[in-house]
Scaffold this motif. Structure first.
Motif, PDB file in Angstrom:
ATOM      1  N   GLU A 152       0.835  -1.199   0.000  1.00 14.71           N
ATOM      2  CA  GLU A 152       0.000   0.000   0.000  1.00 14.71           C
ATOM      3  C   GLU A 152       0.873   1.254   0.000  1.00 14.71           C
ATOM      4  N   ALA A 153       1.983   1.205   0.745  1.00 15.12           N
ATOM      5  CA  ALA A 153       2.900   2.346   0.784  1.00 15.12           C
ATOM      6  C   ALA A 153       3.498   2.591  -0.600  1.00 15.12           C
ATOM      7  N   ARG A 154       3.923   1.530  -1.270  1.00 12.60           N
ATOM      8  CA  ARG A 154       4.464   1.680  -2.627  1.00 12.60           C
ATOM      9  C   ARG A 154       3.406   2.245  -3.584  1.00 12.60           C
ATOM     10  N   GLY A 155       2.158   1.793  -3.416  1.00 12.20           N
ATOM     11  CA  GLY A 155       1.076   2.324  -4.246  1.00 12.20           C
ATOM     12  C   GLY A 155       0.902   3.820  -4.053  1.00 12.20           C
ATOM     13  N   LEU A 156       0.964   4.271  -2.803  1.00  9.01           N
ATOM     14  CA  LEU A 156       0.852   5.710  -2.525  1.00  9.01           C
ATOM     15  C   LEU A 156       2.025   6.469  -3.130  1.00  9.01           C
ATOM     16  N   VAL A 157       3.217   5.920  -2.996  1.00  8.65           N
ATOM     17  CA  VAL A 157       4.391   6.578  -3.580  1.00  8.65           C
ATOM     18  C   VAL A 157       4.209   6.687  -5.090  1.00  8.65           C
ATOM     19  N   GLY A 158       3.705   5.629  -5.712  1.00  7.26           N
ATOM     20  CA  GLY A 158       3.447   5.662  -7.149  1.00  7.26           C
ATOM     21  C   GLY A 158       2.442   6.746  -7.521  1.00  7.26           C
ATOM     22  N   ARG A 159       1.390   6.880  -6.714  1.00  7.20           N
ATOM     23  CA  ARG A 159       0.391   7.927  -6.977  1.00  7.20           C
ATOM     24  C   ARG A 159       1.008   9.317  -6.829  1.00  7.20           C
ATOM     25  N   LEU A 160       1.841   9.493  -5.804  1.00  4.67           N
ATOM     26  CA  LEU A 160       2.497  10.791  -5.614  1.00  4.67           C
ATOM     27  C   LEU A 160       3.442  11.104  -6.771  1.00  4.67           C
ATOM     28  N   GLU A 161       4.193  10.091  -7.206  1.00  5.16           N
ATOM     29  CA  GLU A 161       5.115  10.311  -8.323  1.00  5.16           C
ATOM     30  C   GLU A 161       4.343  10.616  -9.610  1.00  5.16           C
ATOM     31  N   ALA A 162       3.194   9.976  -9.811  1.00  7.56           N
ATOM     32  CA  ALA A 162       2.365  10.270 -10.982  1.00  7.56           C
ATOM     33  C   ALA A 162       1.838  11.700 -10.912  1.00  7.56           C
ATOM     34  N   LEU A 163       1.412  12.125  -9.718  1.00  8.85           N
ATOM     35  CA  LEU A 163       0.945  13.503  -9.553  1.00  8.85           C
ATOM     36  C   LEU A 163       2.067  14.500  -9.819  1.00  8.85           C
ATOM     37  N   ALA A 164       3.282  14.123  -9.447  1.00 10.84           N
ATOM     38  CA  ALA A 164       4.428  15.019  -9.637  1.00 10.84           C
ATOM     39  C   ALA A 164       4.677  15.289 -11.111  1.00 10.84           C
ATOM     40  N   GLY A 165       4.183  14.417 -11.985  1.00 12.55           N
ATOM     41  CA  GLY A 165       4.349  14.623 -13.418  1.00 12.55           C
ATOM     42  C   GLY A 165       3.560  15.802 -13.954  1.00 12.55           C
ATOM     43  N   HIS A 166       2.493  16.192 -13.262  1.00 15.99           N
ATOM     44  CA  HIS A 166       1.660  17.286 -13.786  1.00 15.99           C
ATOM     45  C   HIS A 166       1.259  18.318 -12.739  1.00 15.99           C
ATOM     46  N   SER A 167       1.661  18.129 -11.491  1.00 16.40           N
ATOM     47  CA  SER A 167       1.408  19.146 -10.469  1.00 16.40           C
ATOM     48  C   SER A 167       2.525  19.080  -9.425  1.00 16.40           C
ATOM     49  N   HIS A 168       2.529  20.053  -8.534  1.00 15.03           N
ATOM     50  CA  HIS A 168       3.635  20.134  -7.583  1.00 15.03           C
ATOM     51  C   HIS A 168       3.517  19.079  -6.478  1.00 15.03           C
ATOM     52  N   VAL A 169       4.566  18.307  -6.343  1.00 16.66           N
ATOM     53  CA  VAL A 169       4.748  17.411  -5.201  1.00 16.66           C
ATOM     54  C   VAL A 169       6.167  17.683  -4.714  1.00 16.66           C
ATOM     55  N   SER A 170       6.292  18.073  -3.468  1.00 13.60           N
ATOM     56  CA  SER A 170       7.585  18.436  -2.903  1.00 13.60           C
ATOM     57  C   SER A 170       8.531  17.229  -2.884  1.00 13.60           C
ATOM     58  N   GLY A 171       9.766  17.483  -3.245  1.00 14.69           N
ATOM     59  CA  GLY A 171      10.791  16.447  -3.155  1.00 14.69           C
ATOM     60  C   GLY A 171      10.971  15.969  -1.727  1.00 14.69           C
ATOM     61  N   TYR A 172      10.810  16.891  -0.788  1.00 11.93           N
ATOM     62  CA  TYR A 172      10.909  16.534   0.630  1.00 11.93           C
ATOM     63  C   TYR A 172       9.815  15.536   1.005  1.00 11.93           C
ATOM     64  N   ASP A 173       8.609  15.789   0.517  1.00 10.33           N
ATOM     65  CA  ASP A 173       7.505  14.880   0.813  1.00 10.33           C
ATOM     66  C   ASP A 173       7.760  13.497   0.215  1.00 10.33           C
ATOM     67  N   LEU A 174       8.258  13.466  -1.014  1.00 10.34           N
ATOM     68  CA  LEU A 174       8.599  12.176  -1.619  1.00 10.34           C
ATOM     69  C   LEU A 174       9.697  11.471  -0.816  1.00 10.34           C
ATOM     70  N   ALA A 175      10.637  12.241  -0.296  1.00  9.47           N
ATOM     71  CA  ALA A 175      11.712  11.643   0.515  1.00  9.47           C
ATOM     72  C   ALA A 175      11.145  11.024   1.785  1.00  9.47           C
ATOM     73  N   ILE A 176      10.171  11.678   2.405  1.00 12.19           N
ATOM     74  CA  ILE A 176       9.521  11.117   3.598  1.00 12.19           C
ATOM     75  C   ILE A 176       8.898   9.771   3.256  1.00 12.19           C
ATOM     76  N   ALA A 177       8.198   9.722   2.139  1.00  7.82           N
ATOM     77  CA  ALA A 177       7.532   8.489   1.725  1.00  7.82           C
ATOM     78  C   ALA A 177       8.560   7.386   1.455  1.00  7.82           C
ATOM     79  N   HIS A 178       9.593   7.722   0.707  1.00  8.88           N
ATOM     80  CA  HIS A 178      10.624   6.726   0.380  1.00  8.88           C
ATOM     81  C   HIS A 178      11.388   6.269   1.621  1.00  8.88           C
TER      82      HIS A 178
END
Length: 186
Positions: A152-178
């Protein structure tokens, strides 16, 4: 086996001193650094106490302001006073169960307190169905990974990375997830 520390060795190499003099110089430097570190810790604790007192005063001035109360909860969280942060967040959520910032801090505090299952519940509520609160989504991915829900965590990370393709997702937030997944290189 060398019992001297690298700084002591560097000092001896840089200045050609007899061993006993170099040892005294090194010990004196070490004592001065330790004294300065104690002073800085003392000043930091004074600042910590002052900041907490100011946050409490702000809550006393406007006890119904959710933003002020959430800031006070954040101060307690950062100070490592997790139970106090959790209590403050629960009080805020009693006033407004939909206040996502308080729910996010509550989730983070629960996670820091080792209560990952509870953190997942709170953060799930903060995220919403469309991952609208990306900060909470990153924390949720982190919490799910720690709670053993890695897929489920990987799925959320995938959704965040997909959102990052067309809207702002902070690199810091992605780092927290990873980080929750142990992906420290990403």
């Amino acid at each position: 086996v060398c019992t001297r520390r690298p700084a002591q060795i560097a000092l001896e190499q840089r200045i050609d001193l007899p061993d006993d003099v170099a040892a005294r110089v090194y010990d004196n430097m070490k004592q001065n650094f330790e004294k300065q570190a104690r002073q800085l810790r003392g000043e930091g604790e004074k600042d910590n106490q002052r900041i907490k007192a100011e946050a409490d005063r702000a809550c006393d001035v406007d006890p119904l302001c959710l933003v002020v109360a959430t800031s006070a909860a954040w101060v307690r969280y950062v100070a490592g006073e997790l139970d106090a942060a959790i209590d403050r967040c629960r009080h805020i959520l009693d006033m407004d169960p939909s206040f996502a910032s308080a729910r996010r801090i509550l989730g983070a505090a629960l996670l820091a307190a080792g209560r990952s299952d509870e953190a997942v519940v709170e953060l799930t509520s903060a995220v919403g169905p469309d991952c609208g609160d990306r900060v909470s989504a990153a924390w949720l991915a982190h919490a799910k990974a720690l709670a053993g829900e890695r897929d489920e965590a990987r799925g959320l990370v995938g959704r965040l990375e997909a959102l990052a393709g067309h809207s702002h997702v902070s690199g810091y937030d992605l780092a927290i997830a990873h980080a929750g997944l142990g992906d420290h290189e990403r």
